[in-house]
Write a protein that holds these residues in place. Structure first.
Motif, PDB file in Angstrom:
ATOM      1  N   CYS A  29     -46.519  12.696  -7.131  1.00  0.00           N
ATOM      2  CA  CYS A  29     -47.253  12.329  -5.720  1.00  0.00           C
ATOM      3  C   CYS A  29     -46.646  11.437  -4.970  1.00  0.00           C
ATOM      4  CB  CYS A  29     -48.654  11.528  -6.522  1.00  0.00           C
ATOM      5  SG  CYS A  29     -49.593  10.813  -5.201  1.00  0.00           S
ATOM      6  N   HIS A  30     -46.491  11.818  -3.675  1.00  0.00           N
ATOM      7  CA  HIS A  30     -45.687  10.981  -2.717  1.00  0.00           C
ATOM      8  C   HIS A  30     -46.667  10.437  -1.487  1.00  0.00           C
ATOM      9  CE1 HIS A  30     -42.161  12.117  -4.412  1.00  0.00           C
ATOM     10  NE2 HIS A  30     -42.393  13.469  -4.482  1.00  0.00           N
ATOM     11  N   ALA A  31     -46.554   9.394  -1.352  1.00  0.00           N
ATOM     12  CA  ALA A  31     -47.582   8.649   0.014  1.00  0.00           C
ATOM     13  C   ALA A  31     -47.778   9.352   1.036  1.00  0.00           C
ATOM     14  CB  ALA A  31     -47.192   7.081  -0.050  1.00  0.00           C
ATOM     15  N   GLY A  32     -46.467   9.896   1.711  1.00  0.00           N
ATOM     16  CA  GLY A  32     -46.619  10.519   2.903  1.00  0.00           C
ATOM     17  C   GLY A  32     -47.142  11.793   2.943  1.00  0.00           C
ATOM     18  N   ASN A  33     -47.422  12.477   1.815  1.00  0.00           N
ATOM     19  CA  ASN A  33     -47.480  13.975   1.786  1.00  0.00           C
ATOM     20  C   ASN A  33     -49.039  13.996   1.752  1.00  0.00           C
ATOM     21  OD1 ASN A  33     -47.699  16.496   1.324  1.00  0.00           O
ATOM     22  ND2 ASN A  33     -46.365  16.698  -0.598  1.00  0.00           N
ATOM     23  N   LYS A  34     -49.390  14.911   2.703  1.00  0.00           N
ATOM     24  CA  LYS A  34     -50.992  14.879   2.816  1.00  0.00           C
ATOM     25  C   LYS A  34     -51.528  16.069   1.895  1.00  0.00           C
ATOM     26  CE  LYS A  34     -51.303  13.139   7.440  1.00  0.00           C
ATOM     27  NZ  LYS A  34     -51.563  13.266   8.851  1.00  0.00           N
ATOM     28  N   ARG A  63     -50.533   4.559  -3.267  1.00  0.00           N
ATOM     29  CA  ARG A  63     -51.337   5.618  -2.835  1.00  0.00           C
ATOM     30  C   ARG A  63     -51.384   6.688  -3.993  1.00  0.00           C
ATOM     31  NH1 ARG A  63     -52.383   5.952   2.810  1.00  0.00           N
ATOM     32  NH2 ARG A  63     -52.332   3.919   3.489  1.00  0.00           N
ATOM     33  N   CYS A  64     -50.532   6.466  -4.950  1.00  0.00           N
ATOM     34  CA  CYS A  64     -50.459   7.476  -5.954  1.00  0.00           C
ATOM     35  C   CYS A  64     -50.469   6.769  -7.270  1.00  0.00           C
ATOM     36  CB  CYS A  64     -49.037   8.012  -6.035  1.00  0.00           C
ATOM     37  SG  CYS A  64     -48.600   9.106  -4.452  1.00  0.00           S
ATOM     38  N   THR A  65     -51.102   7.506  -8.510  1.00  0.00           N
ATOM     39  CA  THR A  65     -51.381   6.702  -9.815  1.00  0.00           C
ATOM     40  C   THR A  65     -51.117   8.123 -10.597  1.00  0.00           C
ATOM     41  OG1 THR A  65     -52.724   5.800 -11.148  1.00  0.00           O
ATOM     42  CG2 THR A  65     -53.521   7.616  -9.800  1.00  0.00           C
ATOM     43  N   ASN A  83     -45.057   6.225  -4.598  1.00  0.00           N
ATOM     44  CA  ASN A  83     -44.623   7.572  -5.141  1.00  0.00           C
ATOM     45  C   ASN A  83     -44.609   7.393  -6.685  1.00  0.00           C
ATOM     46  OD1 ASN A  83     -43.677   8.803  -2.574  1.00  0.00           O
ATOM     47  ND2 ASN A  83     -42.486   6.895  -2.478  1.00  0.00           N
ATOM     48  N   VAL A  84     -45.234   8.454  -7.177  1.00  0.00           N
ATOM     49  CA  VAL A  84     -45.235   8.388  -8.744  1.00  0.00           C
ATOM     50  C   VAL A  84     -44.688   9.741  -9.225  1.00  0.00           C
ATOM     51  CG1 VAL A  84     -46.534   8.109 -11.033  1.00  0.00           C
ATOM     52  CG2 VAL A  84     -46.866   6.576  -9.071  1.00  0.00           C
ATOM     53  N   VAL A  85     -43.641   9.851 -10.315  1.00  0.00           N
ATOM     54  CA  VAL A  85     -43.318  11.243 -10.536  1.00  0.00           C
ATOM     55  C   VAL A  85     -43.150  10.994 -12.198  1.00  0.00           C
ATOM     56  CG1 VAL A  85     -41.143  12.407 -10.954  1.00  0.00           C
ATOM     57  CG2 VAL A  85     -41.732  11.065  -8.850  1.00  0.00           C
ATOM     58  N   PHE A  86     -43.586  12.539 -12.646  1.00  0.00           N
ATOM     59  CA  PHE A  86     -43.642  12.495 -13.969  1.00  0.00           C
ATOM     60  C   PHE A  86     -42.421  12.967 -14.475  1.00  0.00           C
ATOM     61  CE2 PHE A  86     -44.427  15.617 -17.765  1.00  0.00           C
ATOM     62  CZ  PHE A  86     -44.536  14.509 -18.628  1.00  0.00           C
ATOM     63  N   ASP A  87     -41.589  12.580 -15.059  1.00  0.00           N
ATOM     64  CA  ASP A  87     -40.188  12.833 -15.567  1.00  0.00           C
ATOM     65  C   ASP A  87     -40.230  13.932 -16.454  1.00  0.00           C
ATOM     66  OD1 ASP A  87     -37.424  13.111 -16.133  1.00  0.00           O
ATOM     67  OD2 ASP A  87     -37.147  11.522 -14.867  1.00  0.00           O
ATOM     68  N   SER A 109     -42.264   1.176  -6.074  1.00  0.00           N
ATOM     69  CA  SER A 109     -43.210  -0.011  -5.370  1.00  0.00           C
ATOM     70  C   SER A 109     -42.758  -0.507  -4.116  1.00  0.00           C
ATOM     71  CB  SER A 109     -43.073  -0.931  -6.524  1.00  0.00           C
ATOM     72  OG  SER A 109     -42.144  -1.622  -6.777  1.00  0.00           O
ATOM     73  N   GLY A 110     -41.846   0.306  -3.534  1.00  0.00           N
ATOM     74  CA  GLY A 110     -41.385  -0.310  -2.013  1.00  0.00           C
ATOM     75  C   GLY A 110     -41.701   0.592  -0.894  1.00  0.00           C
ATOM     76  N   GLY A 111     -42.243   1.636  -1.151  1.00  0.00           N
ATOM     77  CA  GLY A 111     -42.457   2.755  -0.126  1.00  0.00           C
ATOM     78  C   GLY A 111     -41.444   3.780   0.507  1.00  0.00           C
ATOM     79  N   GLY A 112     -40.542   3.939  -0.704  1.00  0.00           N
ATOM     80  CA  GLY A 112     -39.473   4.953  -0.494  1.00  0.00           C
ATOM     81  C   GLY A 112     -38.164   4.220  -0.369  1.00  0.00           C
ATOM     82  N   ASN A 113     -37.942   2.912  -0.344  1.00  0.00           N
ATOM     83  CA  ASN A 113     -36.783   2.381  -0.301  1.00  0.00           C
ATOM     84  C   ASN A 113     -36.017   2.526  -1.576  1.00  0.00           C
ATOM     85  OD1 ASN A 113     -37.296   1.156   1.899  1.00  0.00           O
ATOM     86  ND2 ASN A 113     -38.500  -0.720   1.009  1.00  0.00           N
ATOM     87  N   HIS A 114     -34.586   2.374  -1.447  1.00  0.00           N
ATOM     88  CA  HIS A 114     -33.860   2.869  -2.778  1.00  0.00           C
ATOM     89  C   HIS A 114     -34.014   1.801  -3.854  1.00  0.00           C
ATOM     90  CE1 HIS A 114     -32.412   6.654  -1.584  1.00  0.00           C
ATOM     91  NE2 HIS A 114     -32.087   6.096  -0.248  1.00  0.00           N
ATOM     92  N   CYS A 115     -34.183   0.545  -3.418  1.00  0.00           N
ATOM     93  CA  CYS A 115     -34.155  -0.616  -4.161  1.00  0.00           C
ATOM     94  C   CYS A 115     -35.487  -0.658  -5.013  1.00  0.00           C
ATOM     95  CB  CYS A 115     -34.534  -1.810  -3.355  1.00  0.00           C
ATOM     96  SG  CYS A 115     -36.230  -1.996  -2.493  1.00  0.00           S
ATOM     97  N   CYS A 116     -36.460  -0.091  -4.874  1.00  0.00           N
ATOM     98  CA  CYS A 116     -37.720  -0.143  -5.709  1.00  0.00           C
ATOM     99  C   CYS A 116     -38.184   0.878  -6.632  1.00  0.00           C
ATOM    100  CB  CYS A 116     -38.776  -0.754  -4.618  1.00  0.00           C
ATOM    101  SG  CYS A 116     -38.272  -2.086  -3.441  1.00  0.00           S
TER     102      CYS A 116
END
Length: 200
Positions: A29-34, A63-65, A83-87, A109-116
């Protein structure tokens, strides 16, 4: 001269895009994906994962869980993020050496930033519990040794106050799971880290 420089500049600027990219995750699930869809997947022992947008995304920061349900339909674990991904690749591996498969999510938890971004490793045995989280401040690699035990190579960021964030130095750290906890095993691997076979 311009005919030689232009292609060279293009290669230098766009070479990161030419590198092999991680295959696209099917259950994510990606926050920017409608067009985020709710996913469900059966695991083992009656457990099931569910992943998708939160019920009222405009009212929530994350936005994702993603959640794990037991056979009675009760949530035993939940993670939320932009963003949440099932690996699927790592889920099923045995991280803690108990002979049972574990479940892996990646959460941002950072909105797409590589840091988070971070890995969340969850065990369903003997009862559901979170094993550990690993921050993805740099590259993280999971290796299985000959005896089947998992070794985690993690790049740990150093200070970047005197450099740009892009030039931040990183140190190699090696982790093992002992008695359900992450422990630093770096000294065991110093020979390999400083050998010529290690690119970094």
């Amino acid at each position: 001269m311009a005919r030689v420089l232009f292609p060279l500049i293009c290669v230098l600027c766009f070479s990161p895009a030419l590198r092999a990219q991680r295959p696209e995750d099917k259950i994510a699930c990606h926050a920017g994906n409608k067009r985020n869809e709710a996913y469900k997947k059966k695991l083992w022992d009656g457990y099931e994962i569910s992943l998708g947008p939160v019920p009222n995304p405009e009212e929530a920061e994350y936005r994702c869980t993603g959640a794990i349900y037991n056979s009675a339909g009760r949530v035993v674990f939940r993670t939320s993020g932009f963003n949440v991904v099932f690996d699927e690749k790592l889920t099923g591996e045995d991280f803690d050496g108990d002979g049972r498969p574990d479940v892996v999510f990646r959460t941002d938890s950072g909105g797409g930033n590589h840091c988070c971004w971070g890995y969340v490793i969850y065990s369903l045995s003997p009862k559901p519990h979170k094993l550990f989280e690993i921050a993805m401040e740099g590259r993280v690699d999971f290796e299985k040794e000959k005896d089947g035990k998992m070794v985690i190579w993690k790049r740990t960021g150093g200070p970047y106050g005197f450099t740009s964030m892009a030039r931040q130095p990183f140190a190699e750290k090696v982790l093992r799971v002992r008695e359900g906890k992450l422990v630093d095993a770096t000294p065991e691997f110093c020979g390999k880290i400083f050998s010529d076979e290690t690119q970094d």
